[in-house]
Design an enzyme around this catalytic site. Structure first.
Site: not given
Ligand code: NAP
Length: 350
Positions: A16, A110, A149, A176, A242, A327-328
């Site tokens: 994201v 949320r 999402c 999804q 999705h 979704n993103t």
């Molecule tokens: P992701 O690809 O796993 O990315 C996670 C991010 O969080 C990375 O930038 C990571 O940084 C960072 N992070 C991890 N631990 C951290 C810490 N202690 N302090 C600061 N940053 C930290 O996950 P994602 O899919 O992008 O999702 C991110 C959030 O959005 C989640 O809560 C997810 O549930 C929500 N979300 C996702 C979607 C979707 O479609 N993917 C949709 C709606 C909501 P590093 O690279 O340094 O580890």
């Protein structure tokens, strides 16, 4: 000096977070002032550590930035949050306390009664919760959330029908995309050629968030909508998008023709239609019998349009249909950018 509002991205290296970088790179109102991630990434050059997965080149200005820790004090009057849910609670509150408006994708806040769970086309009046939130916590910033999402596409896709006829019952089964699980997310050996009939916590989120978003603002907060929601969620081997099949029950019989007319007439309120990220058609009806399709239809409205098709009678409830959303974008980064644009339009962030 730039007249744009400086913003930061928390979790900028993730799925994201990268979408935020892409959407904000040429944004007319916002300028990326900092990028933050975990302690492992902090201090490194963004371009050196990000596994860039977007189909457009990584903007050079952002590639050259040094990743910071996600701590208040980093440049940005708005913080777009895309960090892991288990750490988001404290991090997001710390930014709000420090006077930053946090626009978050994570589930953590949320369902907090004083946090607006916003889809600007559907419930912009829920922003009214912010004043009480700031008073209660003594914050000068605040927290605004966008839905999960799968909920984002569902709620916007059926919003024309809720507004026109009032929904009493809603059954939904999702298909999804794997990008919904972040990067690297679901292992390829689990995802390829397979359907996984479980996404942890997703069904509960869809059921609760839908009732909150369709809820009514009252002096005591949001009164949840009395809609019975039953959700079944499945992971399918699709990269983005999705797809959801939905059956709906109303207080009276609603014909497919009436429902299609309501979808085709649906527009965002004028204040929301004027926002940069709001598509001309938030919900688009497609009459072709085999649409929408994940690969062919997710980019409509720059990923912000929900496509609805196959509106037809349902032998169990009243109507059934198929809907598709990105979704993103509509389900994450695009939704948050649109929420931030609404904060600016309301004069909350300058
Ligand atoms: P992701 O690809 O796993 O990315 C996670 C991010 O969080 C990375 O930038 C990571 O940084 C960072 N992070 C991890 N631990 C951290 C810490 N202690 N302090 C600061 N940053 C930290 O996950 P994602 O899919 O992008 O999702 C991110 C959030 O959005 C989640 O809560 C997810 O549930 C929500 N979300 C996702 C979607 C979707 O479609 N993917 C949709 C709606 C909501 P590093 O690279 O340094 O580890």
């Amino acid at each position: 000096m730039s007249a744009k509002i400086p913003v930061t991205i928390l979790g900028a290296t993730g799925t994201v977070g990268q979408k935020f970088v892409r959407l904000l790179a040429d944004h007319p109102q916002f300028e990326i002032a900092s990028v933050a991630a975990s302690a492992q990434s902090a201090g490194k050059r963004y371009g050196d550590i990000v596994r860039w997965r977007e189909g457009t080149p990584l903007p050079e200005r952002v590639a050259a930035m040094t990743v910071t820790r996600a701590e208040p004090g980093i440049p940005g009057r708005i913080a777009f949050s895309a960090i892991e849910a288990d750490i988001a609670g404290e991090v997001e509150q710390a930014f709000a306390r420090a006077g930053v408006y946090v626009v978050t994708n994570t589930k953590t806040h949320r369902m907090d009664p004083d946090v607006p769970l916003l889809i600007p086309e559907v419930n912009p009046d829920h922003l009214g919760l912010l004043e009480g939130q700031q008073r209660k916590h003594g914050w000068t910033g605040g927290i605004v959330a966008n839905p999960n999402c799968s909920t984002a596409g569902l709620v916007l896709g059926v919003a024309p029908l809720e507004r026109a006829f009032g929904i009493e019952k809603l059954f939904v089964a999702t298909m999804q995309a794997v990008s919904g699980a972040g990067y690297p997310g679901v292992a390829s050996l689990d995802a390829l050629g397979n359907v996984i009939p479980h996404i942890g916590g997703e069904e509960e989120k869809m059921e609760q968030e839908t009732r909150k978003i369709f809820g009514t603002m009252s002096p005591g907060g949001v009164r949840e909508a009395a809609i019975g929601v039953s959700a079944h969620t499945n992971r399918v081997p699709v990269i983005d998008g999705h797809l959801e099949v939905v059956s709906l029950g109303f207080g009276r019989r609603v014909s497919p023709e009436e429902a299609i007319a309501a979808i085709q007439a649906y527009r965002a309120p004028a204040e929301v239609a004027a926002l940069h990220s709001t598509p001309a058609l938030p919900v688009e009806y497609d009459a072709r019998p085999d649409r929408p399709q994940s690969r062919l239809d997710i980019e409509r409205g720059n990923g912000m349009t929900v496509t609805v098709g196959r509106v037809r009678p349902c032998p169990l409830l009243d109507l059934r249909l198929v809907l598709l959303s990105h979704n993103t974008i509509r389900g994450a980064a695009g939704a948050a950018v649109q929420n931030a644009e609404l904060l600016v339009a309301r004069g909350l962030v300058r």
